[in-house]
Design a protein around this motif. Structure first.
Motif, PDB file in Angstrom:
ATOM      1  N   VAL A 390     -31.496 -50.731 -27.422  1.00  0.00           N
ATOM      2  CA  VAL A 390     -32.841 -50.923 -26.872  1.00  0.00           C
ATOM      3  C   VAL A 390     -33.806 -49.876 -27.413  1.00  0.00           C
ATOM      4  N   LEU A 391     -33.312 -48.648 -27.651  1.00  0.00           N
ATOM      5  CA  LEU A 391     -34.179 -47.600 -28.191  1.00  0.00           C
ATOM      6  C   LEU A 391     -34.563 -47.903 -29.633  1.00  0.00           C
ATOM      7  N   LEU A 392     -33.584 -48.277 -30.453  1.00  0.00           N
ATOM      8  CA  LEU A 392     -33.863 -48.592 -31.850  1.00  0.00           C
ATOM      9  C   LEU A 392     -34.801 -49.783 -31.972  1.00  0.00           C
ATOM     10  N   GLU A 467     -30.220 -51.695 -38.331  1.00  0.00           N
ATOM     11  CA  GLU A 467     -29.328 -52.573 -39.091  1.00  0.00           C
ATOM     12  C   GLU A 467     -27.880 -52.092 -38.987  1.00  0.00           C
ATOM     13  N   GLU A 468     -27.692 -50.793 -39.097  1.00  0.00           N
ATOM     14  CA  GLU A 468     -26.333 -50.240 -38.969  1.00  0.00           C
ATOM     15  C   GLU A 468     -25.798 -50.481 -37.568  1.00  0.00           C
ATOM     16  N   TRP A 469     -26.650 -50.273 -36.565  1.00  0.00           N
ATOM     17  CA  TRP A 469     -26.186 -50.422 -35.190  1.00  0.00           C
ATOM     18  C   TRP A 469     -25.752 -51.863 -34.907  1.00  0.00           C
ATOM     19  N   ARG A 470     -26.430 -52.808 -35.492  1.00  0.00           N
ATOM     20  CA  ARG A 470     -26.100 -54.219 -35.244  1.00  0.00           C
ATOM     21  C   ARG A 470     -24.763 -54.611 -35.858  1.00  0.00           C
TER      22      ARG A 470
END
Length: 490
Positions: A390-392, A467-470
């Motif tokens: 949510v932050l990203l 993108e990395e987090w996803r």
């Protein structure tokens, strides 16, 4: 009696007990508790009624006993009276402060009785061993008193110079008082030897928030005093995130993983030192019932330095009726106009903090968050990760400090001239359950120095992208979600 009838009676009694627990829980738990915390407790009790209610009885009270809270209120009244008698003025430049910042100072004063004062100097110390060396050096120059307060106190190779300085101070006739959190300091490897050494060298010490039910000293066992501060003669003070222990915490699991703690401490001089000393004297009075009035140093009596920083000390914790630190953090973030840069090792915000941070992004502000890439506490680490998405998505830039370091520093900066540093994490525990102390600073030179520290974090670590987090595996994010649920149990 027929065995079938007996079994039916047992099941009926269990059903009625289960129903009674749930009805009472629905009535009692939501009172004066945040909806997220109430829902988490109710979920635990409804899923595992008997175990859930047992944990609630042990951990459900998020305030200290009434007697302690009344004593804190009495001390606050005493502080307010002394501030009024001293005629402390925040300084002629107060009229030049942003109106919203003046309101934050007013809010802090109303909650803690401690005023903002001008004419202070502050220097950041980011090196672990150097901060202990500077504190020890200040103690070497003490002529009247030394006040030491830490969440964790331990004698080891790293802290030996600090203990040696205290011993030499005692031999010179200086009174050295020390407060240590009972649960945290008792569980370190060499606790017995540490406090035996304090006795040997003549330090007067006491436990903070002792859990000693056989001696009539008991409260929720995880309500802890998490403050870290040192005051020397009322002229110099140190505050920050660092405990009095080796940076591995002397824990076998940390040593095996090669973990090291990265801290930030501030050295203070000027009238604000009197406020830091007041926090210690308040805790000393509460824990020992001894009023050390001869070592109360009015802010007006502390020499003004060449520095012109405005500083205000803000204690918080379960001894207060309000979450002083959370209210200050929220007010500052909502007052920001350019940027908000946050650093917290345990970042598990409540809903209000999430809204404040994401709203700052929506207002077009630059928002950054520094956290550790790895964690030392599993549940907290996964609960923290549950907020990354949510932050990203809102536009927060998240920077991960590299292993084997745990970024334990606790500070944040607002725009170009306002900052906060202290012992408080940005998590529900620090907001509600721990006694903390924060320092609010207004001054461009101080924020510039903090920007240099933040840049060092950036260069040492890496940025986590959306993108990395996803690409995170579902198993990891599932654990994050579960941990997030438990974080609300306060």
């Amino acid at each position: 009696m027929d065995s079938t009838l007996t079994a039916n009676l047992i099941w009926a009694a269990a059903f009625l007990a289960d129903l009674a627990i749930k009805v009472v829980a629905l009535i009692a738990i939501p009172r004066r508790r945040k909806p997220t915390a109430a829902m988490a407790w109710l979920l635990a009790i409804f899923l595992i009624p008997f175990v859930g209610i047992l944990f609630f009885l042990l951990l459900g009270s998020f305030r200290l006993p009434r007697a302690r809270r009344d004593e804190q209120a009495r001390i606050d009244d005493l502080i307010a009276a002394r501030v009024a008698d001293a005629g402390i003025d925040t300084g002629a430049d107060a009229a030049d402060w942003p109106r919203w910042f003046r309101r934050v100072v007013t809010q802090n004063t109303a909650l803690t009785a401690l005023p903002a004062v001008t004419g202070n100097d502050a220097r950041l110390i980011a090196d672990y061993d150097a901060s202990i060396a500077e504190m020890a050096s200040a103690i070497e120059r003490a002529t009247r008193f030394v006040h030491v307060e830490f969440y964790i106190v331990s004698l080891d190779a790293t802290t030996a110079p600090f203990f040696a300085a205290m011993e030499r101070a005692v031999k010179r006739g200086v009174v050295v008082r020390l407060l240590a959190d009972h649960v945290a300091s008792k569980r370190v490897a060499n606790a017995t030897e540490t406090f035996a050494e304090l006795d040997r060298i003549g330090v007067v010490w006491a436990w903070m928030l002792p859990v000693m039910p056989m001696k009539g000293k008991y409260q929720r066992p995880d309500l802890r005093n998490h403050r870290k501060l040192v005051v020397v003669d009322g002229l110099v003070a140190f505050m920050g995130s660092q405990n009095l222990i080796d940076r591995t915490y002397n824990a076998p699991k940390n040593i095996a993983r090669g973990l090291k703690w990265q801290e930030l401490v501030v050295r203070l001089s000027g009238p604000v030192v009197a406020s830091v000393n007041t926090v210690f004297l308040s805790d000393w009075l509460i824990e020992t019932t001894n009023l050390v009035d001869e070592e109360h140093v009015p802010a007006a009596a502390v020499p003004v330095t060449s520095g012109q920083l405005v500083c205000q000390v803000v204690p918080s914790g379960p001894g207060y009726d309000m979450e002083n630190n959370l209210r200050m953090f929220l007010s500052l973030i909502y007052g920001a106009t350019e940027r908000v840069i946050l650093t917290s090792p345990y970042f598990v915000p409540d809903e209000a903090m999430v809204y404040a941070i994401t709203t700052a992004c929506q207002r077009g502000l630059e928002v950054q968050l520094f956290v550790s890439e790895i964690g030392d506490q599993g549940l907290v680490y996964h609960a923290q990760r549950s907020y990354y998405g949510v932050l990203l998505e809102a536009g927060v830039r998240i920077f991960l400090y590299p292993e084997p370091y745990i970024l334990h520093s606790k500070h944040f900066s607002i725009d170009d001239d306002i900052a906060v540093i202290g012992s408080s994490n940005m998590d529900i525990r620090s907001f509600s359950l721990n006694a903390e102390v924060s320092l609010l600073v207004r001054g461009r030179s101080f924020v510039t120095a903090m920007r240099d520290v933040e840049q060092e974090y950036r260069q040492a670590g890496r940025e986590l992208t959306l993108e990395e987090w996803r690409q995170e595996p579902r198993k990891a994010t599932f654990l994050d979600g579960l941990a997030r649920l438990t974080s609300a149990l306060n």
